[in-house]
Design an enzyme around this catalytic site. Structure first.
Site, PDB file in Angstrom:
ATOM      1  N   LEU A  64       0.847  -1.199   0.000  1.00  0.00           N
ATOM      2  CA  LEU A  64       0.000   0.000   0.000  1.00  0.00           C
ATOM      3  C   LEU A  64       0.882   1.249   0.000  1.00  0.00           C
ATOM      4  CD1 LEU A  64      -2.528  -1.352   2.648  1.00  0.00           C
ATOM      5  CD2 LEU A  64      -2.786  -1.372   0.156  1.00  0.00           C
ATOM      6  N   THR A  91       6.418   0.606   2.273  1.00  0.00           N
ATOM      7  CA  THR A  91       7.450   1.381   2.993  1.00  0.00           C
ATOM      8  C   THR A  91       6.746   2.209   4.063  1.00  0.00           C
ATOM      9  OG1 THR A  91       8.796   1.492   0.985  1.00  0.00           O
ATOM     10  CG2 THR A  91       9.326   3.047   2.751  1.00  0.00           C
ATOM     11  N   LYS A 168      15.231   0.434   4.801  1.00  0.00           N
ATOM     12  CA  LYS A 168      14.570   0.968   3.602  1.00  0.00           C
ATOM     13  C   LYS A 168      14.480   2.501   3.651  1.00  0.00           C
ATOM     14  CE  LYS A 168      12.013   1.387  -0.028  1.00  0.00           C
ATOM     15  NZ  LYS A 168      12.652   1.383  -1.347  1.00  0.00           N
ATOM     16  N   LYS A 236       6.447  11.230   1.077  1.00  0.00           N
ATOM     17  CA  LYS A 236       6.058  10.382   2.224  1.00  0.00           C
ATOM     18  C   LYS A 236       7.297   9.800   2.910  1.00  0.00           C
ATOM     19  CE  LYS A 236       5.234   6.206   1.303  1.00  0.00           C
ATOM     20  NZ  LYS A 236       5.934   4.916   1.286  1.00  0.00           N
TER      21      LYS A 236
END
Ligand SMILES: NC(=O)c1ccc[n+]([C@@H]2O[C@H](COP(=O)([O-])OP(=O)(O)OC[C@H]3O[C@@H](n4cnc5c(N)ncnc54)[C@H](OP(=O)(O)O)[C@@H]3O)[C@@H](O)[C@H]2O)c1
Length: 287
Positions: A64, A91, A168, A236
């Site tokens: 998502l 992420t 990440k 984001k």
């Protein structure tokens, strides 16, 4: 295994396609319907609700937008997928991953964070890097599915839940800062009277080469519509990185501000190379 795959965005579709082509039984769901036709033609079932998608699943994959989206979807997963292993490829950042693991654990589900490194082409080729945070047992159960979209040599358990999401974030923080840095190098050159084409050629031979070798045509044409990784996702992730750090990441915060300004300038949905292009052109007559 019975696999439910939730989230058919740009990278979710090629990842789910590998599952559809495998021996596993696949059900897919996406918030906006109409994205699953090709997967259905490969034998997948399209569910019209999260509950329908995950009921009876052994493994539930989430791919998502980010942690807010997972927060919306996860309660339905928890209510209908008793005993399942949730493989969260979104992420999210480490704090959210630990929050989701704890919600799953309390309800008798298991959770690993398994974000991916690479973009649409490696996702299509099945050569993504995959970082996994979670128990060894859960990693071993997820691995056959993770190796469908990941390069088996790069499907790595890096530690407990949250560690993969931390790694990440570090990767994407670097990419976001690089996009902003390229933009400022181009602007500096412009201000010093240099031609954009000369700048792009020479900067491609520097440490920016990795980025520019992928994004050169976009920066030459000022057309960022061939999105692989959107400005929205980069904003984001830079925001997540700034919030996750225990100290003030001033450069990352500046890159985040630039990503937001790029969005405000109308580049939402476009590739994150637009951050470089927007910075490069800012202050120019007519921009
Ligand atoms: N693209 C890449 O190259 C890349 C590489 C590595 C990692 N990632 C990560 O992979 C994830 C997906 O990336 P992407 O490129 O596929 O993004 P995307 O194309 O923007 O797709 C986002 C997906 O999330 C869904 N979604 C958004 N908000 C939701 C909500 N509130 N409830 C339910 N579903 C929601 C979207 O559904 P709708 O279709 O209904 O909008 C769509 O399926 C992100 O976490 C990204 O950071 C992407």
């Amino acid at each position: 295994m019975r696999v439910a795959f939730l989230g058919l965005g740009r990278i979710g579709i090629p990842m789910a396609t590998h599952v559809a082509r495998s021996e596993h039984e696949l059900t897919v769901w996406n918030r906006s319907p109409g994205k699953a036709a090709e997967l259905v033609s490969l034998g997948a079932t399209e569910a019209s609700s999260v509950a329908d998608a995950v009921t009876g699943a052994d493994l539930v994959v989430l791919m998502l937008f980010g942690p807010d989206a997972v927060r919306e979807v996860l309660p339905e997963v928890i209510s209908h997928a008793a005993g399942a292993l949730v493989v969260d490829a979104t992420t999210n950042g480490p704090a959210a991953a630990r929050e989701f693991a704890s919600s799953c654990r309390e309800a008798g589900l298991r959770y690993v964070d398994a974000p991916v490194a690479g973009s649409i082409k490696p996702a299509t080729d099945g050569t993504l890097g995959v970082f996994v945070g979670g128990s060894v047992e859960d990693y071993e159960q997820a691995r056959p599915v993770l190796e469908l979209w990941g390069d088996p040599d790069r499907v790595l358990r890096v530690g407990d839940v949250g560690s993969a999401s931390a790694l990440k974030l570090c990767v994407n923080q670097g990419l976001g800062v690089m996009a902003a840095g390229v933009g400022e190098s181009l602007r500096l050159g412009r201000d010093l009277g240099l031609e954009r084409e000369l700048l792009l050629t020479v900067l491609s031979q520097t440490a920016y080469g990795w980025f520019l070798n992928q994004k050169l045509p976009m920066l030459q044409s000022d057309d960022y519509s061939g999105t692989t990784f959107s400005v929205d996702l980069m904003a984001k992730d830079l925001d997540l990185a700034v919030r996750a750090a225990g100290t003030d990441l001033e450069v990352t915060r500046a890159a985040y501000d630039q990503a937001r300004r790029t969005l405000a300038a109308g580049h939402s949905g476009e590739d994150y190379a637009a951050i470089a292009g927007h910075i490069a052109d800012e202050g120019e007559a007519g921009s």
